[in-house]
Scaffold this active site. Structure first.
Site, short mmCIF file in Angstrom:
data_model
loop_
_atom_site.label_atom_id
_atom_site.label_comp_id
_atom_site.label_asym_id
_atom_site.label_seq_id
_atom_site.Cartn_x
_atom_site.Cartn_y
_atom_site.Cartn_z
N ALA A 13 0.62 -1.35 -0.12
CA ALA A 13 0.08 -0.01 0.03
C ALA A 13 0.70 1.26 -0.07
CB ALA A 13 -0.98 -0.05 1.06
N CYS A 131 3.92 7.06 11.40
CA CYS A 131 2.76 7.81 10.78
C CYS A 131 2.26 8.63 11.94
CB CYS A 131 1.74 7.09 9.93
SG CYS A 131 1.40 5.58 11.04
N HIS A 243 -5.34 8.83 9.82
CA HIS A 243 -5.32 8.70 11.42
C HIS A 243 -5.96 10.12 11.93
CE1 HIS A 243 -3.27 5.31 10.91
NE2 HIS A 243 -1.93 5.61 11.23
#
Length: 343
Positions: A13, A131, A243
């Site tokens: 991904a 992230c 997120h």
């Protein structure tokens, strides 16, 4: 003058997002080489709207003459092949966790600490942060410049894409199964993720925190300021991409909401969307596919002397991974730190 760029983990991904981001941002490339494991060699991936590239075998690829390697193949694979690529003259920008806390490897978010890039020559490796850390430090940096940050308390709401394609598939299958009354047992997560939240990301450590929570603490200190105290609770939520974080910050000096908003509006990589009305905030669904970190719900924290609370969201596959890596490459070019390996 274009560069020869290898994308390692090109079928995953993040790897696919790296290819997409390189094309969208018109990074100066002469050649792009997608690399993956032997079992993925021969597959085709897209670069830009029209170009299709054939994946090559990472294990046999010679990085000599390759200028940049964007790595996202998993930490154990980067541990083997990133140093090999670096020794062959390729500048490695690694998205895995393997090198982040090594003292001679810079950990970089270009909007926050681009000056740390000058340290990369010691190993020829630059680390991409976690992230969840990236979007938080992007939001914290402008505030830290106004009034130094003492302490951060953060709760994350992290999408399944942070766990890879298999994690996203598990959310899809469990959601689908719930409607046909055929429960799907968890394979990737420890408990069902559909219609649920799981306060557990990565392995548990001896002190009761998870490794994801530890990453947010130590990475923030390495990137932004070693004196900042951070405590995190990281939660997986049934979202595919994006997120979100609820952040509470205590400062050494007074800071007003107006000062914070003004600092954010001047800062690169941040969009303020904060209206005190129904829908006047950003959600992960709206941030998916976007480059910026979005901040909302800013308010004073009345429980500490100099405190603010806010909400921030970002696309974890883009700014949380692929985009940040490409921005590091762009910063290397801009700072004149990248020499042609084939020159």
């Amino acid at each position: 003058m274009g560069y020869k760029v290898a994308v390692v983990g090109a079928t995953g991904a993040v790897g696919r997002e790296m290819l997409k981001t390189l094309a969208e941002r018109n990074f100066p490339v002469d050649e792009v080489i997608p690399l993956a494991s032997a079992r993925s060699a021969g597959q085709e991936v897209s670069f830009g709207e029209k170009k299709v590239l054939k994946v090559q075998n990472l294990e046999t690829f010679d990085f000599t003459g390759t200028d940049i390697g964007l790595f996202s193949p998993g930490a154990s694979i980067s541990a083997v092949h990133a140093p090999r690529a670096a020794a062959q003259g390729c500048v490695v920008i690694d998205n895995t966790s393997h090198f982040r806390m090594e003292p001679d490897v810079p950990l970089v978010v270009p909007e926050v600490n681009p000056h740390h890039l000058a340290q990369f020559r010691k190993r020829n490796i630059i680390a991409n942060p976690n992230c969840s850390t990236i979007q938080m430090v992007v939001a914290l940096k402008p505030l830290h410049e106004v009034a130094r940050i003492k302490r951060v308390v953060v709760s994350t709401y992290q999408s399944t894409s942070g766990g890879g394609k298999e994690a996203m598939d598990e959310l899809f299958l469990q959601t689908k199964s719930s409607f046909v009354h055929q429960p799907a047992e968890p394979q990737i997560f420890t408990k069902p993720i559909a219609f649920n939240v799981i306060p557990h990301i990565d392995k548990f450590m001896d002190d009761g925190f998870t490794k994801e929570e530890w990453k947010m603490t130590v990475e923030t200190r390495k990137i932004l300021d070693p004196d900042i105290k951070v405590v995190a609770t990281c939660v997986r939520v049934p979202v595919f991409i994006g997120h979100a974080e609820a952040v509470h910050v205590e400062f050494e000096a007074p800071i007003t909401e107006a000062q914070a908003l003004a600092a954010w509006r001047k800062a690169p990589g941040i969009t303020v969307f904060d209206k005190r009305e129904d829908g006047g905030y950003m959600t992960p669904l709206e941030a998916a596919g976007e480059d910026d970190t979005y901040v909302s719900r800013l308010r004073k924290d009345p429980t500490v002397e100099n405190g603010l609370a806010f909400w921030c969201v970002a696309d974890n596959l883009r700014k949380g991974a692929a985009l940040n890596a490409v921005q590091i490459a762009e910063a290397l070019v801009k700072q004149g730190l990248l020499e042609k390996a084939s020159a």
